[in-house]
Design an enzyme around this catalytic site. Structure first.
Site, PDB file in Angstrom:
ATOM      1  N   SER A   1     -56.942  -8.591 -47.409  1.00 18.91           N
ATOM      2  CA  SER A   1     -57.645  -8.128 -48.615  1.00 18.91           C
ATOM      3  C   SER A   1     -59.138  -8.461 -48.541  1.00 18.91           C
ATOM      4  CB  SER A   1     -57.039  -8.802 -49.858  1.00 18.91           C
ATOM      5  OG  SER A   1     -55.633  -8.819 -49.773  1.00 18.91           O
TER       6      SER A   1
ATOM      7  N   HIS B   1     -66.963 -10.420 -42.025  1.00 18.15           N
ATOM      8  CA  HIS B   1     -66.569  -9.003 -41.958  1.00 18.15           C
ATOM      9  C   HIS B   1     -67.498  -8.241 -42.889  1.00 18.15           C
ATOM     10  CE1 HIS B   1     -64.131  -5.483 -41.564  1.00 18.15           C
ATOM     11  NE2 HIS B   1     -63.618  -5.528 -42.771  1.00 18.15           N
TER      12      HIS B   1
HETATM   13  N1  LIG Z   1     -59.860  -7.020 -43.500  1.00 19.81           N
HETATM   14  C1  LIG Z   1     -59.870  -5.762 -43.120  1.00 19.81           C
HETATM   15  O1  LIG Z   1     -60.229  -5.457 -41.973  1.00 19.81           O
HETATM   16  C2  LIG Z   1     -59.426  -4.678 -44.036  1.00 19.81           C
HETATM   17  C3  LIG Z   1     -59.188  -3.383 -43.571  1.00 19.81           C
HETATM   18  C4  LIG Z   1     -58.723  -2.403 -44.448  1.00 19.81           C
HETATM   19  C5  LIG Z   1     -58.488  -2.719 -45.787  1.00 19.81           C
HETATM   20  N2  LIG Z   1     -58.746  -3.974 -46.213  1.00 19.81           N
HETATM   21  C6  LIG Z   1     -58.498  -4.368 -47.596  1.00 19.81           C
HETATM   22  O2  LIG Z   1     -57.080  -4.437 -47.790  1.00 19.81           O
HETATM   23  C7  LIG Z   1     -56.778  -4.214 -49.171  1.00 19.81           C
HETATM   24  C8  LIG Z   1     -55.681  -3.148 -49.288  1.00 19.81           C
HETATM   25  O3  LIG Z   1     -56.149  -1.910 -48.846  1.00 19.81           O
HETATM   26  P1  LIG Z   1     -55.192  -0.621 -48.942  1.00 19.81           P
HETATM   27  O4  LIG Z   1     -55.936   0.503 -48.369  1.00 19.81           O
HETATM   28  O5  LIG Z   1     -53.844  -0.941 -48.455  1.00 19.81           O
HETATM   29  O6  LIG Z   1     -55.103  -0.438 -50.549  1.00 19.81           O
HETATM   30  P2  LIG Z   1     -53.942   0.278 -51.367  1.00 19.81           P
HETATM   31  O7  LIG Z   1     -54.472   0.493 -52.738  1.00 19.81           O
HETATM   32  O8  LIG Z   1     -53.413   1.439 -50.625  1.00 19.81           O
HETATM   33  O9  LIG Z   1     -52.774  -0.816 -51.414  1.00 19.81           O
HETATM   34  C9  LIG Z   1     -52.920  -2.047 -52.060  1.00 19.81           C
HETATM   35  C10 LIG Z   1     -51.571  -2.393 -52.652  1.00 19.81           C
HETATM   36  O10 LIG Z   1     -51.663  -3.725 -53.189  1.00 19.81           O
HETATM   37  C11 LIG Z   1     -50.790  -3.743 -54.304  1.00 19.81           C
HETATM   38  N3  LIG Z   1     -51.063  -4.905 -55.142  1.00 19.81           N
HETATM   39  C12 LIG Z   1     -52.027  -5.086 -56.067  1.00 19.81           C
HETATM   40  N4  LIG Z   1     -51.893  -6.287 -56.637  1.00 19.81           N
HETATM   41  C13 LIG Z   1     -50.829  -6.887 -56.056  1.00 19.81           C
HETATM   42  C14 LIG Z   1     -50.216  -8.147 -56.213  1.00 19.81           C
HETATM   43  N5  LIG Z   1     -50.643  -9.046 -57.084  1.00 19.81           N
HETATM   44  N6  LIG Z   1     -49.134  -8.416 -55.465  1.00 19.81           N
HETATM   45  C15 LIG Z   1     -48.661  -7.516 -54.552  1.00 19.81           C
HETATM   46  N7  LIG Z   1     -49.215  -6.303 -54.359  1.00 19.81           N
HETATM   47  C16 LIG Z   1     -50.291  -6.010 -55.101  1.00 19.81           C
HETATM   48  C17 LIG Z   1     -51.063  -2.415 -54.994  1.00 19.81           C
HETATM   49  O11 LIG Z   1     -50.045  -2.091 -55.920  1.00 19.81           O
HETATM   50  C18 LIG Z   1     -51.150  -1.472 -53.801  1.00 19.81           C
HETATM   51  O12 LIG Z   1     -49.890  -0.892 -53.510  1.00 19.81           O
HETATM   52  C19 LIG Z   1     -58.113  -3.827 -49.825  1.00 19.81           C
HETATM   53  O13 LIG Z   1     -58.668  -4.945 -50.465  1.00 19.81           O
HETATM   54  C20 LIG Z   1     -58.973  -3.400 -48.646  1.00 19.81           C
HETATM   55  O14 LIG Z   1     -60.345  -3.530 -48.898  1.00 19.81           O
HETATM   56  C21 LIG Z   1     -59.208  -4.950 -45.372  1.00 19.81           C
HETATM   57  O1  LIG Z   2     -64.397  -0.926 -45.282  1.00 24.43           O
HETATM   58  C1  LIG Z   2     -63.529  -1.334 -46.036  1.00 24.43           C
HETATM   59  O2  LIG Z   2     -63.711  -1.461 -47.254  1.00 24.43           O
HETATM   60  C2  LIG Z   2     -62.151  -1.645 -45.483  1.00 24.43           C
HETATM   61  C3  LIG Z   2     -62.170  -2.493 -44.272  1.00 24.43           C
HETATM   62  O3  LIG Z   2     -62.840  -3.708 -44.480  1.00 24.43           O
HETATM   63  C4  LIG Z   2     -62.720  -1.788 -43.062  1.00 24.43           C
HETATM   64  O4  LIG Z   2     -63.591  -2.332 -42.394  1.00 24.43           O
HETATM   65  O5  LIG Z   2     -62.248  -0.665 -42.789  1.00 24.43           O
END
Ligand SMILES: NC(=O)c1ccc[n+]([C@@H]2O[C@H](COP(=O)([O-])OP(=O)(O)OC[C@H]3O[C@@H](n4cnc5c(N)ncnc54)[C@H](O)[C@@H]3O)[C@@H](O)[C@H]2O)c1
Ligand SMILES: O=C(O)C[C@H](O)C(=O)O
Length: 316
Positions: free
Chosen positions: A122, A178
């Site tokens: 996240s 990041h």
């Molecule tokens: N670190 C990285 O490289 C990286 C890469 C991509 C995405 N992300 C992050 O990952 C997160 C998820 O991205 P995504 O595209 O899957 O989003 P998404 O909206 O498709 O999925 C997120 C899910 O989390 C669920 N959720 C919300 N609160 C919750 C809780 N308390 N308990 C359990 N589930 C809960 C939601 O219902 C949803 O289904 C975002 O914060 C995004 O920025 C990080």
């Molecule tokens: O860019 C974002 O918000 C999601 C993730 O951290 C990424 O690098 O793809």
């Protein structure tokens, strides 16, 4: 011997795709959890994925749930719960919402899977993993964040596209947070053993680094409704594999650094050895003067975000 138990918190784009990669690679039995408000969605995705198993040839079990009881005793937990950004937003704009979500997820993990290795995804990543470590109180080796594997994969992809070579021959390292301040380490970047600086001129290399730094935003601007998930989920699966197979992968990981690189107790992206124990060793490289300055700049950005998060959480 039982299979590893892998729980994925958040059954959205990254979570469900991570379940897909982990199941296809038969890394273990998978539990996909989302909040009760999503009702049967995690069960539906899990059943759908499981029905792919006869075609793809995997025997991993995949279940979907809204109850942490089903995740109890997990060996590895991937935390993808939280909101993604949309065009015009930075990752830091997610801080207030996702800090609360990660706090509640951390409390549940602490109560149900006290021995798990936790991989946080996240965003904003470095602050979220810091909060997960604080809430669980787990040994810092067992709490880490995924960002560097993804950022480095983007960099390797762009370098392969530029040079017309296989991605498999490109080895690279990016350090720091990041975000836009991530730091490329040219001395650790090579193509078939040839230093990258002998193949691409400095100005063009800087353009490729800049595209990598903005790699997440590039996908957000194309997708418009959310952020990247195929490559992020594959990066998580690689870290899960490192743990469940005790691979001792040498990969960039958001790890808690104290004396290492003089960070002073913050999570930041550094090269590390990852195995069954989680982050088993942080590798300290000697950096050039300018790399040290850029890394410090990136660490300062992480520190200031963590301070803002602590203030937000203290004020409810
Ligand atoms: N670190 C990285 O490289 C990286 C890469 C991509 C995405 N992300 C992050 O990952 C997160 C998820 O991205 P995504 O595209 O899957 O989003 P998404 O909206 O498709 O999925 C997120 C899910 O989390 C669920 N959720 C919300 N609160 C919750 C809780 N308390 N308990 C359990 N589930 C809960 C939601 O219902 C949803 O289904 C975002 O914060 C995004 O920025 C990080
Ligand atoms: O860019 C974002 O918000 C999601 C993730 O951290 C990424 O690098 O793809």
């Amino acid at each position: 011997m039982r299979r590893a138990k892998i729980s994925i918190i958040g059954a959205g784009n990254v979570g469900a795709t991570c379940a897909h990669w982990c199941a296809a690679a038969e890394l273990g039995d998978i539990v996909l959890l989302d909040i009760p408000a999503t009702e049967d969605m995690p069960a539906g995705k899990a059943l759908d994925l499981r029905q792919a198993s006869p075609i793809m040839g995997f025997d991993s079990s995949v279940i979907g749930t809204t109850s942490y009881d089903d995740t109890a005793g997990s060996d590895v937990i991937v935390v993808t719960a939280g909101i993604p950004r949309k065009p015009g937003m930075s990752r830091d704009d997610l801080l207030a919402t996702n800090a609360k979500i990660v706090t509640s997820v951390g409390e549940q993990i602490k109560a149900t899977s006290p021995d798990a290795v936790v991989i946080v995804v996240s965003n904003p990543l470095d602050a979220m993993v810091q909060q997960m470590w604080k809430v669980t109180g787990f040994d810092s080796a067992k709490v880490c964040g995924q960002a560097g594997v993804l950022d480095t994969a983007r960099y390797r992809t762009f370098l392969a596209m530029e040079l017309g070579v296989s991605v498999e021959d490109i080895s690279a390292l990016l350090m720091g947070g990041h975000g836009d301040t991530m730091v490329p380490i040219p001395s650790c970047t090579s193509v078939g053993g040839i230093p990258i600086t002998q193949l691409i001129d400095p100005a063009r290399l800087e353009e490729i680094v800049e595209r990598t730094r903005k790699g997440g935003a590039e996908i957000v601007s194309l997708l418009k409704t959310g952020s990247a998930y195929y490559a992020p989920a594959a990066a998580c699966a690689q870290m899960v594999e490192a743990v469940v197979k005790d691979k001792k992968r040498c990969i960039p990981v958001a790890a808690l650094c104290h004396d290492e690189y003089n960070v002073g107790g913050y999570y930041v992206g550094v090269p590390a050895i990852m195995g069954t124990g989680g982050v088993e060793k942080i590798i300290e490289l000697s950096l050039t003067e300018s790399e040290t300055a850029d890394f410090q700049n990136s660490v300062d950005a992480v520190k200031s975000l963590v301070a803002t998060m602590d203030e937000l959480l203290a004020n409810g």
